[in-house]
Design an enzyme around this catalytic site. Structure first.
Site, mmCIF file in Angstrom:
data_model
loop_
_atom_site.group_PDB
_atom_site.id
_atom_site.type_symbol
_atom_site.label_atom_id
_atom_site.label_comp_id
_atom_site.label_asym_id
_atom_site.label_seq_id
_atom_site.Cartn_x
_atom_site.Cartn_y
_atom_site.Cartn_z
ATOM 1 C CG ASP A 25 67.749 9.637 63.535
ATOM 2 O OD1 ASP A 25 67.998 10.802 64.595
ATOM 3 O OD2 ASP A 25 66.533 9.284 63.373
ATOM 4 C CG HIS A 27 66.339 5.433 70.099
ATOM 5 N ND1 HIS A 27 64.968 5.407 70.415
ATOM 6 C CD2 HIS A 27 66.756 6.590 69.590
ATOM 7 C CE1 HIS A 27 64.608 6.509 69.669
ATOM 8 N NE2 HIS A 27 65.314 7.180 69.374
ATOM 9 C CG ASP A 82 62.313 12.427 63.969
ATOM 10 O OD1 ASP A 82 62.805 11.612 62.910
ATOM 11 O OD2 ASP A 82 62.865 12.782 65.063
ATOM 12 C CE1 TYR A 130 60.211 7.586 63.443
ATOM 13 C CE2 TYR A 130 58.612 9.284 64.142
ATOM 14 C CZ TYR A 130 60.057 8.683 63.680
ATOM 15 O OH TYR A 130 60.786 9.877 63.773
ATOM 16 C CG HIS A 190 65.523 16.057 64.912
ATOM 17 N ND1 HIS A 190 65.739 16.411 65.849
ATOM 18 C CD2 HIS A 190 65.105 14.659 64.840
ATOM 19 C CE1 HIS A 190 65.499 15.428 66.776
ATOM 20 N NE2 HIS A 190 65.100 14.622 66.143
ATOM 21 C CD GLU A 229 66.853 11.091 68.128
ATOM 22 O OE1 GLU A 229 65.869 11.522 67.733
ATOM 23 O OE2 GLU A 229 67.120 10.188 68.708
ATOM 24 C CG HIS A 238 61.193 13.431 68.616
ATOM 25 N ND1 HIS A 238 61.731 12.420 69.640
ATOM 26 C CD2 HIS A 238 61.813 13.586 67.710
ATOM 27 C CE1 HIS A 238 62.798 12.007 69.082
ATOM 28 N NE2 HIS A 238 62.901 12.565 68.018
ATOM 29 C CG HIS A 247 62.875 8.374 60.033
ATOM 30 N ND1 HIS A 247 64.200 7.919 60.181
ATOM 31 C CD2 HIS A 247 62.888 9.116 61.074
ATOM 32 C CE1 HIS A 247 64.928 8.242 61.053
ATOM 33 N NE2 HIS A 247 63.857 9.163 61.651
HETATM 34 FE FE1 FEO Z 1 64.513 12.256 66.243
HETATM 35 FE FE2 FEO Z 1 64.681 10.567 63.359
HETATM 36 O O1 FEO Z 1 65.326 11.301 64.869
#
Ligand code: FEO
Length: 397
Positions: A82, A24, A164, A191, A78, A80, A145, A224
């Site tokens: 991903d 993104h 994250d 990051y 989370h 989001e 976040h 990640h």
């Molecule tokens: Fe906020 Fe890795 O997603």
């Protein structure tokens, strides 16, 4: 990918996304990974899932350890996608009645992404979940976040599953900090600068809260990149430093150019900054990705932005960068604008206004009509020196 046993009966069952180049709007030349963690105990828990298109790989990884239907609980740190995109596929496989533990905001947000019929269980700050010999504690980390973000702490092994937080966009078979070595730090910094900078004050509070809680942390497992096991304090300390946004004697000089005139000004300004002992690198917007520039902005004292005037406005790449930087709300910056122009010359003023809106300490811009000559190159050089002196006044050596 073969699951890695990161501690006894605890596995990383996540996947590498080798080919993603743009997350993104953030450049990911080394890809990324979506980490997910399986804890096998009297009760079996899966912490987070992966991006939707990797859900079958996740299930195949789990199958190498246990039958996925034996998973009793899913923890969603989370919302989001991903990390939750694979949730529907996973729940379909393991049983849609199984509880999905998440924060209060997660219980609100997950049904807006997936089936509202799943068994979402909102947990409170500090709430515990026993798996048998392992106990999970949930820590609310709202806006680090997303509103739904939380961490999960495993007391017996002193492992923090940090969503994250402390992550890096890095795909690799090297899954630990001590294996990959120091080269991981620039990825962690990038990051932070591009995903978390906006929430730096909250992160500072969170780092302090975790320190005050006095919980031992032997391992940090983000969603990640690599796991921090050799020196978790190294990344915690780096987060404290990045969150403080303490600047260095450094300037980021970012620009675009049409006929090399703004480029000539950029080179002269950079030389002036360098003459004052300021670390600087001119970053041409058609060479450098906005997310790499933001990484440099993180610890710079000055952001110097140049644009030619195009159709009474900014060059589009400069607008793009300013919009991106504005959203990430960097603090403690000096701002300065420059640019060449033909007849109207609005660009430098527009950049100045943008940076004033970001709360920067902005100095008067410099402009030059058409092609710089020796005198105007000297003026640009002196402009750079003036910015350099201001940095030296404000930033200890
Ligand atoms: Fe906020 Fe890795 O997603």
């Amino acid at each position: 990918m073969k699951p890695i046993e990161i501690a006894k009966n605890i596995y990383d069952v996540g996947v590498n996304d080798w080919n993603i180049e743009d997350f993104h709007g953030y450049s990911t030349p080394l890809g990324t990974s979506y980490n997910a963690y399986l804890i096998v105990d009297d009760k079996v828990a899966l912490i987070d899932t992966v991006k939707k298109e990797f859900a079958d790989q996740l299930l195949a990884n789990i199958e190498q350890i246990i039958d996925p239907r034996k998973i009793d609980y899913v923890i969603s740190n989370h919302t989001e996608m991903d990390h939750s995109g694979g949730l529907a596929r996973v729940m379909h496989r393991i049983g849609e009645d199984k509880p999905v533990y998440c924060s209060k905001m997660g219980a609100k947000n997950l049904p807006m992404h997936f089936s509202s019929k799943l068994n979402y269980q909102a947990v409170k700050e500090g709430e515990k979940l026993s798996l048998g010999r392992h106990t999970l504690t949930f820590l609310e980390t709202r806006m680090v976040h997303w509103p739904d973000s939380m961490f999960t702490y495993l007391k017996e092994d002193q492992i923090l599953f940090s969503s994250d937080g402390f992550g890096q966009h890095y795909a690799g078979f090297e899954k630990f900090d001590d294996v990959v070595g120091h080269t991981i730090m620039p990825h962690a910094k990038k990051y932070f600068a591009n995903i978390l900078l906006l929430y730096a004050p909250l992160i500072l509070k969170l780092v302090n809260k975790v320190s005050e809680m006095g919980i031992g942390i032997k391992m940090i497992c983000p969603d990640h990149g690599v796991i921090w096991r050799q020196d978790p304090l190294k990344i915690i300390n780096a987060y404290a430093q990045w969150s403080n946004q303490t600047p260095k004697r450094k300037a980021v000089l970012v620009y675009d150019t049409m006929w090399h005139s703004t480029e000539q000004m950029a080179d002269a300004i950079a030389a002036g900054l360098n003459a004052e002992g300021i670390k600087v690198r001119p970053m041409y917007l058609r060479k450098w990705h906005r997310s790499d520039i933001m990484t440099e902005v993180l610890d710079a004292k000055a952001v110097v932005v140049g644009s030619p005037t195009l159709n009474n406005g900014l060059f589009p790449t400069v607008s793009d960068f300013l919009t991106y930087m504005k959203g990430l709300k960097p603090l403690n910056k000096i701002g300065a604008a420059f640019g060449s122009y033909g007849w109207s010359g609005e660009a430098a003023k527009l950049i100045t206004q943008e940076m004033e809106g970001m709360g920067f300490e902005v100095i008067a811009p410099t402009r030059h009509q058409y092609v710089p000559n020796a005198q105007s190159r000297e003026e640009s050089y002196e402009f750079g020196r003036a910015i350099g002196r201001l940095i030296r006044e404000q930033v200890p050596a």
